[in-house]
Design a protein around this motif. Sequence first.
Motif: not given
Lengths: 169, 169
Positions: A140-148, B13-16, B26-31, B147-152
């Motif tokens: 979800s968008e919330t989870e995405r923010e949380q993850l970041i 939000k804007g990734v760039a 950005s999750v992709g960038f951070l990962l 964090l691990i749960d979110l990554l999964h």
Amino acid sequence: MAGTPKDSRVLEKGVAPAAPDRAPRSVGFLLSQLGFSASQRFLEVLKPLGLHPREFLLLRFISAAEGRSQQALASLLAVPPSRMVALVDHLEELGLLERRPDPHDRRVRALHLTERGRTVYGRATKLALEHEQRLCLGLSETEREQLIDLLHKLQPELIELRGVHPGLG
Amino acid sequence: MAGTPKDSRVLEKGVAPAAPDRAPRSVGFLLSQLGFSASQRFLEVLKPLGLHPREFLLLRFISAAEGRSQQALASLLAVPPSRMVALVDHLEELGLLERRPDPHDRRVRALHLTERGRTVYGRATKLALEHEQRLCLGLSETEREQLIDLLHKLQPELIELRGVHPGLG
DNA sequence: TATTGTTATACTCTATAACTATA
DNA sequence: TATAGTTATAGAGTATAACAATA
């Protein structure tokens, strides 16, 4: 840092568990694995534009402040000057940027985007956004923010833009 | 997947973002960035043992089920058989494993850990745990689990052990 | 004819260091 | 003497395909 209560909990959980053919519950492992997959995919995403992720990043930096020298950008991206040459060569061949002489110092080449460069950079940015959305489909968008936020809590020096890794920038 | 309400929020939000010298949200960038840093560090962590991360992973697989053939393990790790040769060569030189003939098929080499192999694998596992703890120094144990749960939750096919990336395994 | 492990080869990516032209 | 950009070169890492022994 070893031997604290927190550490022993981690030890109990086990980073290298008995079941070895499954991914361990390890942040380090998951980051390595996911990070590699994500950049491989992003590589494919940019291919239709003829761009490599590190070229996309370079465009981003130039777009932010045009006119910087190759060396300035090289040190910003933590790549050796010799490597920057091929990078700029390619983007120049694609017609996305140009080297302009610096009136004050005839040694330096100031980097500027072309009109086409701005267009293509815009397209690449859009592709990057779509890539991000595909990646986060399970959140979800919330989870995405949380993850970041959680990722940002990991040692910040790991995230710095300098020394961008080969697969990405 | 583009054009949903969720997507437009991401777009806003804007990734760039306009500020280009900072890491984007950005999750992709951070990962990509964190994954690369984490595996680079893990590489250094294992160096005192003379092990490469991918050799550590191989030891892990062998330790899980001794006696498998090189090809079986190669396909499990998604490396070409030719590459497995050098991997096994090195671990054999270190005295950590041995190739044993298969009585039923004289073509195959069954891989087994030596006593020393088990010891060194244990040490490497301990180093991996310490690496994990350093990595997660900024997180509480609850946050680490979160964090691990979110990554999964990110596309699970990205996490599979097969096709382990060069820097890690 | 197919398969296991091996070797040979070629290709990509990278950093280092030499080189030039300016300063 | 030092610096910006370039070129040359050599090294690491990789995959592909040819090969020998065995099935």
